[in-house]
Design an enzyme around this catalytic site. Structure first.
Site, mmCIF file in Angstrom:
data_model
loop_
_atom_site.group_PDB
_atom_site.id
_atom_site.type_symbol
_atom_site.label_atom_id
_atom_site.label_comp_id
_atom_site.label_asym_id
_atom_site.label_seq_id
_atom_site.Cartn_x
_atom_site.Cartn_y
_atom_site.Cartn_z
ATOM 1 N N HIS A 131 0.661 -1.250 -0.605
ATOM 2 C CA HIS A 131 -0.176 0.139 0.787
ATOM 3 C C HIS A 131 1.382 1.025 -0.056
ATOM 4 C CE1 HIS A 131 -3.674 2.192 0.296
ATOM 5 N NE2 HIS A 131 -4.469 1.089 0.947
ATOM 6 N N SER A 132 2.293 1.067 -0.013
ATOM 7 C CA SER A 132 3.125 2.130 0.813
ATOM 8 C C SER A 132 3.091 2.749 -1.053
ATOM 9 C CB SER A 132 4.424 1.911 1.170
ATOM 10 O OG SER A 132 4.812 0.737 0.525
#
Length: 479
Positions: free
Chosen positions: A139-140
């Site tokens: 998700h980063s």
């Protein structure tokens, strides 16, 4: 070399021994439309030729000394496509339940932070000679919308594919030295007093815009907001009750997948004058009510759902990273009548949207960038370690609706039949319901901590039951 934003890095701090920070998706493909055999070599070839279009897929993390600033994405000099693209087979004919079980096991494993943060699995052996492709990315690097855009890069509009620009050989840049990173960090630290002053000034300037909503925090506690015409909206106070979903979790997951006809949802939407998302939220409220009743755990007050909201500029879709906010909405699980639940959901989402709109997103981004990763990670460990989210949950469940393509797309020539999202659960929030629309269907992926909701299949089955109740009421109203 590209530095992560504070929000991007927050998803790194999210990870614990029981919580992973990646999101994924399961694509069901029909290989009969493919001009070539759909095997591991072919999937690897398709992904490899498109890597230049998504540079972050060949970059890994480079941390800043002592965690004093956000990390960087840097080229991986040892990038190995064969590490990232893998294959497994179900015993033919593999059932949807077997597919979900295998994906749940893969999804539970963290990504290797010494390599680019993604993996793709070709899964064969499905019934009707179909295949699945499961991809997980951290998700980063991608939020829901930019992750969908990643899918469009890997897919085509025709089985024959498309003409790609000639790719130059991958020549990775040398990673920065620790001394270079330390110098960059020192410059950043020297600017912190100026950043702090600007943050304080921006916060003061935001007060007039917050005042009409009585302030986001006060508005949330009081359960009020304002419509676009200025009219006051009143609802129930958003205090999340304690539920079985809000507890410490293990590293194991359960996953269930299902599809709902979008036309039926739109029929309910039209009959009652609400939105598609309102109908989805009402269906979820009914499913959660039934599950909680069956487990003798239904609170007398409504649950609270956290709903991610994309704030991405349409022109920046393919840029990766995170441009996302969130709103909190009441889920009227205490209401037995499905039509009344839908009406209350509609009002609750109006309130939630008005409250979320009063939070200056630029201010939120600046604050997340200002906090050094070392502090963010320590705060996250303290929060999860204290089990505060178990005793005083801010919300009970995550419900996310991600837009998808409304035209047929193909991967390596194989037609995409369905795409199911697979998202994140954490300590204190052990249930996540995410859906994506594609070709007249809403495809749901419900992820849960294995010991929190071991019977997650009952929830996906309940979605059809809830829609049937609303559809019956809509048609009676039309008559």
């Amino acid at each position: 070399m590209e530095q992560l934003t504070g929000l991007d890095a927050a998803f790194l701090a999210l990870e614990t021994p029981t919580t992973t920070g990646h999101v994924g998706g399961v694509s069901i493909l029909d290989p009969s439309t493919a001009p070539e055999r759909l095997d591991l070599a072919r999937i690897t070839e398709v992904i490899e030729e498109r890597l230049p279009l998504v540079p972050v897929l060949r970059r890994k993390l480079q941390n800043v000394p002592l965690g004093l600033d956000q990390p960087y994405w840097v080229d991986d000099p040892h990038f190995d496509i064969e590490y990232h693209v893998r294959e497994l087979a179900l015993p033919r004919p593999g059932s949807p339940a077997q597919l979900a079980e295998q994906v749940a096991r893969i999804h539970a494993r963290p990504l290797d932070r010494t390599r680019p943060l993604w993996e793709t699995y070709l899964i064969t052996g499905l019934a009707k000679r179909r295949v699945a492709v499961y991809t997980k990315v951290h998700h980063s690097a991608f939020d829901g919308v930019s992750g969908t855009e990643l899918g469009t890069v890997l897919m085509d509009l025709t089985p024959e594919g498309r003409e790609l620009p000639p790719a130059e050989p991958f020549d990775p840049s040398a990673p920065p030295s620790r001394l270079s990173l330390a110098g960059r960090t020192a410059v950043g630290l020297a600017k912190r007093p100026l950043q702090a002053t600007r943050l304080a000034t921006d916060a003061i300037r935001s007060v007039p815009s917050l005042a009409p909503a009585i302030g986001p925090f006060v508005a949330r506690v009081a359960g009020v907001g304002r419509r676009s015409d200025g009219a006051l909206l009143e609802g129930q106070r958003l205090t999340a009750p304690t539920t079985p979903f809000n507890q410490t979790i293990s590293q194991h997951r359960k996953l269930s997948l299902t599809s709902i006809p979008l036309d039926d949802v739109k029929e309910v939407k039209k009959a009652f004058g609400v939105s598609v998302n309102d109908v989805v939220m009402a269906m979820c409220a009914g499913v959660l009510r039934t599950w909680l009743l069956e487990h003798d755990a239904l609170p007398e007050v409504p649950l609270v759902a956290m709903v991610p909201v994309s704030i991405r500029d349409p022109r920046a879709h393919a840029s990766g990273g995170n441009r996302v906010s969130a709103m909190l909405a009441s889920l009227p699980t205490q209401v037995s009548d499905p039509v009344e639940r839908l009406a209350r959901v509609h009002q609750a989402t109006e309130i939630a949207k008005s409250q979320q709109a009063f939070i200056p997103q630029g201010l939120v981004d600046d604050i997340s960038d200002f906090a050094p990763p070392a502090l963010t990670a320590r705060a996250a460990r303290m929060m999860f370690g204290s089990q505060l989210l178990n005793r005083l949950p801010a919300f009970n469940v995550v419900i996310s609706n991600v837009p998808g393509p409304n035209i047929p797309v193909y991967m390596a020539g194989a037609k995409l039949l369905a795409h199911y999202p697979v998202s994140i659960v954490t300590d204190g929030v052990g249930l996540n319901i995410t859906l994506i629309g594609y070709l007249g269907q809403l495809h749901f992926g419900i992820v849960a901590a294995r010991e929190v909701v071991p019977d997650v299949d009952r929830m996906t089955a309940g979605l059809s039951d809830e829609l049937a109740l609303l559809l019956r009421a809509a048609r009676a109203l039309e008559r």
